[in-house]
Scaffold this motif. Structure first.
Motif, PDB file in Angstrom:
ATOM      1  N   SER A 278       0.831  -1.198   0.000  1.00  0.00           N
ATOM      2  CA  SER A 278       0.000   0.000   0.000  1.00  0.00           C
ATOM      3  C   SER A 278       0.868   1.251   0.000  1.00  0.00           C
ATOM      4  CB  SER A 278      -0.915   0.023   1.228  1.00  0.00           C
ATOM      5  OG  SER A 278      -1.659   1.219   1.246  1.00  0.00           O
TER       6      SER A 278
ATOM      7  N   SER B  82      -3.664   9.675  -4.838  1.00  0.00           N
ATOM      8  CA  SER B  82      -4.195   8.607  -5.680  1.00  0.00           C
ATOM      9  C   SER B  82      -4.983   9.197  -6.838  1.00  0.00           C
ATOM     10  CB  SER B  82      -5.111   7.694  -4.864  1.00  0.00           C
ATOM     11  OG  SER B  82      -5.663   6.699  -5.705  1.00  0.00           O
TER      12      SER B  82
ATOM     13  N   TYR C   7       1.010  10.789   0.029  1.00  0.00           N
ATOM     14  CA  TYR C   7       0.258   9.885  -0.845  1.00  0.00           C
ATOM     15  C   TYR C   7      -0.836  10.637  -1.607  1.00  0.00           C
ATOM     16  CZ  TYR C   7      -3.093   6.317  -2.248  1.00  0.00           C
ATOM     17  OH  TYR C   7      -3.950   5.539  -2.970  1.00  0.00           O
TER      18      TYR C   7
ATOM     19  N   GLU D 292       1.503   6.603   8.366  1.00  0.00           N
ATOM     20  CA  GLU D 292       0.744   7.088   7.217  1.00  0.00           C
ATOM     21  C   GLU D 292       1.660   7.911   6.320  1.00  0.00           C
ATOM     22  OE1 GLU D 292      -3.261   9.697   6.221  1.00  0.00           O
ATOM     23  OE2 GLU D 292      -2.640   9.396   8.288  1.00  0.00           O
ATOM     24  N   ASN D 293       1.578   7.689   5.023  1.00  0.00           N
ATOM     25  CA  ASN D 293       2.357   8.437   4.056  1.00  0.00           C
ATOM     26  C   ASN D 293       1.594   9.719   3.729  1.00  0.00           C
ATOM     27  OD1 ASN D 293       3.809   9.457   1.944  1.00  0.00           O
ATOM     28  ND2 ASN D 293       3.646   7.655   0.651  1.00  0.00           N
ATOM     29  N   LYS D 294       2.045  10.816   4.281  1.00  0.00           N
ATOM     30  CA  LYS D 294       1.342  12.088   4.107  1.00  0.00           C
ATOM     31  C   LYS D 294       1.450  12.631   2.687  1.00  0.00           C
ATOM     32  CE  LYS D 294       1.457  13.238   8.927  1.00  0.00           C
ATOM     33  NZ  LYS D 294       0.159  12.860   9.345  1.00  0.00           N
TER      34      LYS D 294
ATOM     35  N   LYS E 133      -0.218   4.045   0.679  1.00  0.00           N
ATOM     36  CA  LYS E 133      -0.791   4.944   1.690  1.00  0.00           C
ATOM     37  C   LYS E 133       0.010   4.925   2.990  1.00  0.00           C
ATOM     38  CE  LYS E 133      -5.224   3.423   0.218  1.00  0.00           C
ATOM     39  NZ  LYS E 133      -6.490   2.830   0.638  1.00  0.00           N
TER      40      LYS E 133
ATOM     41  N   ASN F 137      -7.379   0.106  -5.126  1.00  0.00           N
ATOM     42  CA  ASN F 137      -5.939   0.139  -4.906  1.00  0.00           C
ATOM     43  C   ASN F 137      -5.299  -0.798  -5.919  1.00  0.00           C
ATOM     44  OD1 ASN F 137      -3.380   0.441  -3.918  1.00  0.00           O
ATOM     45  ND2 ASN F 137      -3.684  -0.872  -2.148  1.00  0.00           N
TER      46      ASN F 137
ATOM     47  N   PRO G 235     -11.460   6.144  -3.935  1.00  0.00           N
ATOM     48  CA  PRO G 235     -10.975   5.666  -2.629  1.00  0.00           C
ATOM     49  C   PRO G 235     -11.068   4.157  -2.420  1.00  0.00           C
ATOM     50  CG  PRO G 235     -12.476   7.512  -2.366  1.00  0.00           C
ATOM     51  CD  PRO G 235     -12.495   7.149  -3.807  1.00  0.00           C
TER      52      PRO G 235
END
Length: 76
Positions: free
Chosen positions: A22, A44, A42, A38-40, A24, A51, A48
């Motif tokens: 992931s 997409s 990120y 958490e990957n700030k 994210k 993935n 939502p």
């Protein structure tokens, strides 16, 4: 449910290897503990609930072995 990270201690040609599924999150397995952040950064382009993850590599890199591990976990 989403598979975020997988740690493989030993399976065929895979030894002590982590796989992050992931973007994210950033995951790290150290000293028997899994650290997840958490990957700030990120972003997409997909809705939502979608993935997309690809597993790529040269022949003999362990793609099929990784797939076998995922299948065996799903069967349980």
């Amino acid at each position: 449910m989403e598979l975020v990270y997988l740690w493989v201690k030993k399976y065929k040609n895979i030894y002590n290897q982590g796989f992050n599924f992931s973007p994210k999150f950033t995951c790290k397995y150290e000293n028997g503990k899994l650290l997840v952040k958490e990957n700030k950064d990120y972003v997409s382009i997909f809705p939502p609930n979608i993935n997309v993850t690809a597993i790529v590599g040269e022949n003999g890199a362990g793609k099929s072995s990784l797939f076998e591990i995922l299948l065996s976990a799903y069967d349980k």
